[in-house]
Design a protein around this motif. Structure first.
Motif, PDB file in Angstrom:
ATOM      1  N   ARG A  72     -38.382  -8.060 -16.216  1.00 14.46           N
ATOM      2  CA  ARG A  72     -37.363  -7.125 -16.707  1.00 14.46           C
ATOM      3  C   ARG A  72     -35.985  -7.604 -16.342  1.00 14.46           C
ATOM      4  O   ARG A  72     -35.784  -8.410 -15.429  1.00 14.46           O
TER       5      ARG A  72
ATOM      6  N   ALA B 116     -32.684  -5.680 -15.047  1.00 12.83           N
ATOM      7  CA  ALA B 116     -32.416  -4.345 -14.531  1.00 12.83           C
ATOM      8  C   ALA B 116     -30.960  -4.240 -14.069  1.00 12.83           C
ATOM      9  O   ALA B 116     -30.688  -3.955 -12.914  1.00 12.83           O
ATOM     10  N   PRO B 117     -30.044  -4.504 -14.968  1.00 14.52           N
ATOM     11  CA  PRO B 117     -28.646  -4.522 -14.530  1.00 14.52           C
ATOM     12  C   PRO B 117     -28.053  -3.137 -14.310  1.00 14.52           C
ATOM     13  O   PRO B 117     -28.508  -2.154 -14.896  1.00 14.52           O
ATOM     14  N   SER B 118     -27.058  -3.105 -13.468  1.00  9.49           N
ATOM     15  CA  SER B 118     -26.306  -1.869 -13.270  1.00  9.49           C
ATOM     16  C   SER B 118     -25.126  -1.912 -14.239  1.00  9.49           C
ATOM     17  O   SER B 118     -24.457  -2.936 -14.343  1.00  9.49           O
TER      18      SER B 118
ATOM     19  N   GLU C 242     -30.017   0.395 -14.567  1.00  4.88           N
ATOM     20  CA  GLU C 242     -30.027   0.946 -13.207  1.00  4.88           C
ATOM     21  C   GLU C 242     -28.716   1.681 -12.947  1.00  4.88           C
ATOM     22  O   GLU C 242     -27.772   1.152 -12.357  1.00  4.88           O
TER      23      GLU C 242
ATOM     24  N   TYR D 116     -31.072   2.528  -5.249  1.00  2.07           N
ATOM     25  CA  TYR D 116     -31.648   1.436  -6.044  1.00  2.07           C
ATOM     26  C   TYR D 116     -32.997   0.992  -5.475  1.00  2.07           C
ATOM     27  O   TYR D 116     -33.965   0.782  -6.217  1.00  2.07           O
TER      28      TYR D 116
ATOM     29  N   VAL E 212     -37.322 -11.139 -11.313  1.00  2.00           N
ATOM     30  CA  VAL E 212     -36.392 -12.275 -11.305  1.00  2.00           C
ATOM     31  C   VAL E 212     -35.019 -11.696 -11.010  1.00  2.00           C
ATOM     32  O   VAL E 212     -34.563 -10.808 -11.733  1.00  2.00           O
ATOM     33  N   ARG E 213     -34.384 -12.130  -9.977  1.00  2.00           N
ATOM     34  CA  ARG E 213     -33.067 -11.570  -9.656  1.00  2.00           C
ATOM     35  C   ARG E 213     -32.302 -12.508  -8.730  1.00  2.00           C
ATOM     36  O   ARG E 213     -32.853 -13.502  -8.227  1.00  2.00           O
TER      37      ARG E 213
ATOM     38  N   TRP F  48     -30.394 -10.413  -3.089  1.00  2.00           N
ATOM     39  CA  TRP F  48     -31.363  -9.355  -2.777  1.00  2.00           C
ATOM     40  C   TRP F  48     -32.382  -9.779  -1.725  1.00  2.00           C
ATOM     41  O   TRP F  48     -33.200  -8.967  -1.300  1.00  2.00           O
TER      42      TRP F  48
END
Ligand code: GLU
Length: 550
Positions: free
Chosen positions: A38, A40-42, A74, A233, A250-251, A255
Motif C-alpha cells: 500500500r 499510506a501517505p498523510s 492517513e 498513526y 514499503v516505507r 520509521w
C-alpha cells in the motif's frame, strides 16, 4: 484489576468484536507469493519524490507478483490537515502513473476493505482499543498537558530518558475507583499502550532492504487513541495493515526507530506482522559530501517541480527506476525499447543506505526518453505542459498543428534520434525561431570571418534557395556557393590544409543557420528551411545580410 469491566467503562457503545471484523474483512484470495502493498501517505499538501520512490517500489513489488496495491489516506492528524491535500495527493500519484487497484479515489472509496481514509475508521479502531483494554494491554491516562510537561522537566533534571514509561507512567497501575472518578468528572483521557518491553533488550528482525537489523525494545507506553478518540498513526496503521491484509510494508527508513513499537503492537493485537521494506533516504551531493534532500533547501524534492519544468512522467519514472535498482541501466541498454514493466524490479537491488539523486542524470534519462517519442506524443505532452505553464507558447504551438508536428519530427526516428531537449520548458529556446515573435539574433559569427563576405554569401544564397530541391541538391548548392568564396567543400581536404581556405562548407552552413535561426546551433537546416518556407527563409537571409554589416 477487572480489565473487562474497565473496557466496558471506556467503550460502552462498542459492541463489535475483533472476530466480527475478521469476518467483515476476510483474507484475500490471491495466489501464493502475491504481494499486497500500500501507499499510506498523510495528506499534508506536499507530495514529494520520496512518495514516488515508495509508491513505485510498492507498485512494482505488488503488480509484478500478481498482487494488489491500494491507497490509504492517513489523515488522523487533524492539526496538519490541509484543505484539498487529499485531492492533490490522488491527482499527483495518478499523474505519475501509480495505478492503484483499490483504495481512496477522487469520488470516494473503491474496494471491499473500505473505508480507506483513516479519519472514517474510528469505530474499527475502537473495537481493538476495547480488546486491548480488556486484556490489560492498554489503559486510560488522564495526565494533563501540564503534568506531562512537568514529567519532562523532571526527567531532564534527573538525566533520565524522556517519555511515559516505568515510574513516570502515572496512570499505568491506578485503581479502578480513581479511573471511575475521573471519568465521572468528565476528564479527558488518552488510551496508552502498556508496554512490556525494556531498553535492556534488543530485538532482531529481517528487513527486506536493510537485511538483518537489530533494534532496542520499546519501553514507552505510547498513546494509541488521542483524547478525541482518534488513533495515532502507529495504532491505526497496525489495525489497517492487518485488516486490509497487507503483506509488505514499503516505507521510508525514518520509521525504523518506531518499528519496535509497531512490532509490539502487532503482537499485542494478535496480528501477524507484515514484511518490511525500509527505503533509505534520497540524497544529493552538496559540495563534496552527501546530504538528505530537504524540503526547505531543494525545490527538486517536490513533485510539482518536475511537472512545472516539464519533465515527462515517463522520464521521471524511468529515472527513479535507475536510482532504485542498480541493474536497471544495464537492462535498459540491452532492451532500449522495452516497456519498463518488463524489467524485473527487485528490492534486493536497492541500496540499503539510500540513493543519490543526480539532476544531470535525470536530464540524460529524460533526453533519451523524449528522443524515442513520436512527434505526435511530443506534441501531446508539450502542448499539455505549455497550456498550464506558458500559454503564449501554447497558442503558437497549437495554431498550426501540422506545422508544429513537422518541427517535432525533425531528427526523430532512426537509430540515432537527436537528443536536443530534456524538458518541455526548453522547447521555446530550441524551436522559438520558428515563430516570428520569438525569433531574435542570439549568437554572433566567428570573429575569423569577414562580415562583408558573410553578408555576400547569405544574400547570394537568398537568391538561390529552392525549397523544391532534394536534400543532396540543396547541400550541393551550398557547397558550390562556398567554393566561390574559397570555403572548402571537402572536409577532409580542409582538415589537411586549413590554411589554404577561408573556411569550410560547415562554416558556410553556419552563416545560413545564424541568419535563419539566430543561433549557432539548431535542428537540421534542410528541414528548418523547408518548414519556414521560401518567403520566410529569404526574408531572414536578406535582413541578416543587412544587419551584419551595419
Ligand atoms: N502516513 C505515513 C507517512 O506518510 C505512512 C508510513 C507508512 O507507510 O507506514 O509517512
Amino acid at each position: 484489576m477487572d480489565y473487562k469491566y474497565l473496557s466496558e467503562l471506556l467503550f460502552p457503545s462498542v459492541t463489535k468484536t475483533a472476530e466480527d471484523l475478521e469476518v467483515e474483512f476476510p483474507a484475500r484470495n490471491l495466489k501464493e507469493g502475491a504481494i499486497v502493498s500500500r501507499m499510506a501517505p498523510s495528506p499534508t499538501g506536499f507530495v514529494h519524490l520520496g512518495n514516488l520512490v515508495q509508491g513505485l517500489t510498492s507498485e512494482r513489488l505488488s503488480h509484478q507478483s500478481g498482487g494488489v496495491l491500494f491507497l490509504r489516506v492517513e489523515d488522523t492528524d487533524r492539526k496538519r490537515e490541509v484543505k484539498g491535500a487529499v485531492e492533490t495527493l490522488i491527482e499527483t500519484l495518478k499523474h505519475y502513473g501509480i495505478q492503484f487497484d483499490e483504495g481512496a479515489t477522487m469520488d470516494g472509496d473503491n474496494g471491499i476493505y473500505a473505508p480507506y481514509r483513516q479519519s472514517q475508521r474510528a469505530s474499527i479502531y475502537h473495537v481493538y482499543a476495547k480488546k486491548l483494554v480488556s486484556e490489560g494491554q492498554a489503559y486510560p491516562c488522564f495526565c494533563t498537558e501540564q503534568e506531562l510537561e512537568e514529567m519532562h522537566a523532571a526527567q531532564e533534571k534527573e538525566c533520565a530518558n524522556f517519555g511515559y514509561f516505568g515510574k513516570w507512567a502515572k496512570w499505568r497501575d491506578r485503581p479502578i475507583e480513581e479511573i471511575e472518578q475521573m471519568l465521572g468528572e468528565g476528564k479527558p483521557w488518552v488510551l496508552r499502550f502498556r508496554s512490556t518491553g525494556s531498553i535492556e533488550n534488543k530485538i532482531k528482525f529481517t528487513d527486506l532492504i536493510k537485511g538483518e537489523v537489530e533494534v532496542t525494545e520499546n519501553d514507552i507506553d505510547h498513546v494509541l487513541l488521542k483524547s478525541d478518540g482518534i488513533p495515532t498513526y502507529h495504532f491505526a496503521h497496525a489495525v489497517d495493515d492487518h485488516l486490509m491484509r497487507t503483506t509488505h510494508v514499503v516505507r521510508g527508513d525514518e520509521w525504523l526507530s518506531t518499528l519496535p513499537f509497531h512490532l509490539q503492537l502487532f503482537r499485542a493485537l494478535g496480528f501477524k506482522p507484515p514484511k518490511y521494506c525500509h527505503i533509505g533516504p534520497l540524497m544529493k551531493m552538496d559540495g563534496t559530501s552527501k546530504r538528505k534532500l530537504s524540503k526547505r533547501k531543494d525545490p527538486e524534492l517536490a513533485l510539482t517541480y518536475y511537472k512545472a519544468e516539464g519533465f515527462p512522467v515517463e522520464a521521471v519514472y524511468e529515472y527513479i527506476l535507475t536510482v532504485l535498482n542498480s541493474n536497471f541501466e544495464d537492462w535498459r541498454r540491452a532492451n532500449p525499447n522495452a516497456h519498463t514493466d518488463e524489467f524485473k524490479f527487485s528490492y534486493k537491488k536497492m541500496n540499503p543506505a539510500g540513493s543519490l539523486f543526480d539532476a544531470a542524470k535525470l536530464r540524460d534519462v529524460s533526453k533519451n526518453v523524449i528522443s524515442k517519442m513520436t512527434a505526435e506524443k511530443v506534441y501531446e505532452l508539450a502542448t499539455e505542459w505549455a497550456k498550464e505553464f506558458d500559454v503564449d507558447f501554447y497558442e503558437k504551438l497549437t495554431a498550426d498543428m501540422q506545422r508544429t508536428l513537422s518541427i517535432f519530427a525533425i531528427g526523430r526516428g532512426g537509430n540515432k534520434p537527436r537528443k536536443d531537449y530534456a524538458v518541455w520548458s526548453e522547447l521555446k529556446e530550441y524551436m522559438g525561431f520558428f515563430f516570428d515573435d520569438y525569433f531574435k539574433l542570439c549568437d554572433q559569427p566567428d570573429e575569423r570571418f569577414d562580415r562583408a563576405v558573410i553578408a555576400k554569401i547569405v544574400r547570394e544564397y537568398a537568391d538561390m534557395y529552392n525549397p523544391e530541391d532534394e536534400q543532396n541538391v540543396w547541400f550541393d548548392t551550398i557547397k558550390a556557393l562556398g567554393e566561390k568564396y574559397n570555403f572548402a567543400s571537402n572536409m577532409k581536404e580542409y582538415k589537411a590544409n586549413p590554411e589554404n581556405y577561408a573556411g569550410s562548407v560547415a562554416d558556410v552552413s553556419g552563416f545560413l543557420r545564424l541568419a535563419v535561426t539566430g543561433k549557432n546551433s539548431s535542428p537540421d537546416m534542410y528541414a528548418v528551411m523547408s518548414i519556414l518556407g521560401k518567403e520566410k527563409v529569404v526574408e531572414r537571409l536578406n535582413s541578416y545580410a543587412a544587419e551584419i554589416v551595419k
